[in-house]
Design an enzyme around this catalytic site. Structure first.
Site, PDB file in Angstrom:
ATOM      1  N   ILE A 164      27.144  51.075  14.277  1.00 31.87           N
ATOM      2  CA  ILE A 164      27.643  50.079  13.313  1.00 31.87           C
ATOM      3  C   ILE A 164      29.165  50.214  13.196  1.00 31.87           C
ATOM      4  CG2 ILE A 164      27.406  49.167  10.979  1.00 31.87           C
ATOM      5  CD1 ILE A 164      24.830  50.784  10.674  1.00 31.87           C
ATOM      6  N   LYS A 170      29.852  62.079   6.650  1.00 36.82           N
ATOM      7  CA  LYS A 170      30.171  60.669   6.928  1.00 36.82           C
ATOM      8  C   LYS A 170      30.779  59.976   5.720  1.00 36.82           C
ATOM      9  CE  LYS A 170      26.397  60.544  10.290  1.00 36.82           C
ATOM     10  NZ  LYS A 170      24.951  60.324  10.444  1.00 36.82           N
ATOM     11  N   GLY A 192      21.464  57.406  18.587  1.00 37.26           N
ATOM     12  CA  GLY A 192      20.853  56.982  19.848  1.00 37.26           C
ATOM     13  C   GLY A 192      21.897  56.827  20.926  1.00 37.26           C
ATOM     14  N   ARG A 216      29.049  73.000  32.446  1.00 41.38           N
ATOM     15  CA  ARG A 216      28.796  74.316  33.064  1.00 41.38           C
ATOM     16  C   ARG A 216      27.576  74.294  33.965  1.00 41.38           C
ATOM     17  NH1 ARG A 216      30.591  77.722  28.423  1.00 41.38           N
ATOM     18  NH2 ARG A 216      32.743  78.207  28.965  1.00 41.38           N
ATOM     19  N   ALA A 266      33.472  67.836  31.793  1.00 39.05           N
ATOM     20  CA  ALA A 266      33.357  69.296  31.658  1.00 39.05           C
ATOM     21  C   ALA A 266      31.882  69.637  31.516  1.00 39.05           C
ATOM     22  CB  ALA A 266      34.133  69.780  30.433  1.00 39.05           C
ATOM     23  N   GLY A 287      10.820  63.488  17.584  1.00 36.25           N
ATOM     24  CA  GLY A 287      12.176  63.748  18.065  1.00 36.25           C
ATOM     25  C   GLY A 287      13.264  63.153  17.170  1.00 36.25           C
ATOM     26  N   LYS A 290      31.438  63.984  13.369  1.00 36.15           N
ATOM     27  CA  LYS A 290      31.717  63.823  11.943  1.00 36.15           C
ATOM     28  C   LYS A 290      31.966  65.155  11.254  1.00 36.15           C
ATOM     29  CE  LYS A 290      28.119  63.018  13.392  1.00 36.15           C
ATOM     30  NZ  LYS A 290      27.108  62.283  14.073  1.00 36.15           N
ATOM     31  N   VAL A 297      24.450  61.056  24.195  1.00 36.99           N
ATOM     32  CA  VAL A 297      25.511  60.077  23.896  1.00 36.99           C
ATOM     33  C   VAL A 297      26.373  59.853  25.138  1.00 36.99           C
ATOM     34  CG1 VAL A 297      27.502  59.537  22.450  1.00 36.99           C
ATOM     35  CG2 VAL A 297      25.501  60.645  21.438  1.00 36.99           C
TER      36      VAL A 297
END
Ligand code: HSE
Length: 436
Positions: free
Chosen positions: A136, A205, A302, A45, A43, A187, A105, A14
């Site tokens: 959406i 949600k 996605g 590591r 951020a 996936g 969420k 994302v």
């Protein structure tokens, strides 16, 4: 005006979508927001993961507290997921006067009341368009577009993984286990798919949408949750014979007795647009008293679709950055002092239509016994079908669609049917929604 400065926690798919959308549309975004939006700090590591950003001058810090208090950050974007350390990080950022944009969420469904209260007290915004149905803009629709309405109900396909599995089960006649395996290979499903297939993700949600729709505190504990792992392929086939598709729906509904909040596989008429939402796509129906039924469709996950929702929130927050906090759109759509404590209904009190399937011995009087049990509990049959008995066991399947009745009556009837000497195994129950 100088660009607004953004810090990101959680460098996954994302985050790369967010960076990509900000870059590719930077001119349009600045025209809309009134100033540029620039990622200044990340951020991370593992230095390799952020090396491409470091090359562009983005500062890389390796601890979340450093990001939450960073002087070169106005808005933090939380894309880590999960409850901790996300909760601590978000609260720390708020305490430091940062606005927050999150796609999380689970965090908001469980800790949202605490987080929104902290943000309200501090005069900062927590925006979460990406937390529900990915790209959406359904949070925007609920908080703003439909704000003239008394919302009556919401029903949504809000988990792409389960919608993909159900689509494969229907199209290919696969079992749940086979369809899950393919979803994992492609996936679409995690190695541990529990949150998705058992309905927990969808429950997070719909819980958030329920709060926005009805002006009540977020109450994930009140959600009744049933996933699709127990769904038999033959129920999809029987549902089709009655003109229905089975979808995992998140449903929240205002009734005279209180608010229903539930996730479960649901039969919906095949001629409803939402019944034809297939594969990993999401769709949400919202019924308002003035507007009627509305439908929102698109990608629920996605990199770029979720990035689109995160960046839309960044634009909103940028526009509001200098506005008086009292005049911003309230986090939960209703003013914080106007939230109501409307009772949340237990599943046993839900009133809807039901699909029942049972295995019976094919002999005289069985059907009469079953319908007597239903009639004794005020359950009216709407349609019925019996399969031909098989030659060896002389057993048949009876499938019954009921008129609207109360869940506790249906469960009592199922128990009574199970005790009949002529039935064997479970009485399968699925809920039916007309979405009219
Ligand atoms: N795992 C979710 C889905 C996407 O399958 O739709 C993120 O909530």
């Amino acid at each position: 005006m100088k660009p607004i400065k953004v810090g990101i926690a959680g460098m996954g798919v994302v985050a790369s979508g967010v960076v990509s959308v900000l870059e590719r549309n930077q001119t349009e975004i600045a025209r809309r927001a009134g100033r540029g939006i620039e990622v200044t700090v990340v951020a991370e590591r593992t230095p390799n993961k952020a090396a491409h950003l470091a090359e562009k001058g983005v500062q890389i810090v390796n601890d979340l507290s450093a990001l939450a208090s960073h002087p070169d950050v106005d808005i933090v974007v939380e894309l880590m997921g999960g409850y901790e350390p996300a909760r601590t990080f978000v609260l720390e950022a708020i305490a430091n006067g940062k606005h927050v944009v999150t796609a999380n969420k689970a965090l908001l469904a469980v800790h949202g009341n605490e987080i929104f209260k902290a943000a309200q007290d501090k005069g900062v915004t927590v925006a979460f368009e990406a937390a529900v149905a990915g790209g959406i803009p359904v949070i925007k629709a609920l908080r703003e577009g439909l704000s003239a309405n008394r919302i009556e109900w919401i029903a949504g396909i809000i988990n792409g993984t389960t919608n993909f599995i159900l689509t494969q089960m229907r199209d290919k006649g696969w079992t749940f286990a086979d369809a899950l395996k393919v979803a994992q290979e492609l996936g679409y499903a995690e190695a541990d798919p529990t949150f998705d297939v058992e309905g927990v993700d969808a429950a997070h949600k719909i819980t958030l949408m329920s709060s926005l729709a009805f002006g009540v505190p977020i109450n994930f504990e009140a959600a009744s949750i049933e996933g699709i792992s127990q769904l038999a392929a033959q129920d999809i086939v029987y549902a089709e014979k009655f003109g229905y598709r089975i979808k995992l729906l998140g449903i929240t509904k205002r009734t005279d007795a209180g608010i229903e909040l539930r996730v479960h596989p649901t039969l919906i008429p095949e001629n409803q647009l939402i019944a034809n939402v297939n594969g990993v796509m999401n769709a949400v129906m919202i019924k308002g008293d003035a507007v009627g039924a509305t439908l929102y469709y698109g990608a629920g996950a996605g990199s770029l679709p979720t990035g689109s929702a995160v960046v839309a929130d960044l634009i909103d927050v940028t526009r509001l950055h200098t506005a008086d906090p009292e005049h911003r759109v309230p986090h939960l759509a209703f003013q914080p002092d106007a939230l109501e404590n409307i009772p949340m209904l237990p599943l046993s009190a839900v009133k809807t239509r039901y699909y029942l399937r049972m295995t019976v011995q094919d002999k005289t009087g069985v059907l009469a016994d079953v319908t007597r049990i239903l009639a004794d509990r005020n359950i009216s049959v709407d349609a019925m079908m019996q399969s031909e008995a098989d030659d060896t066991a002389h057993e048949a399947q009876i499938v019954i669609m009921t008129h609207e009745c109360i869940e506790s009556d249906i469960d009592a009837a199922r128990e009574a049917i199970k005790t009949l000497p002529s039935t064997s195994g479970e009485v399968v129950k699925l809920r039916v929604e007309q979405l009219g």
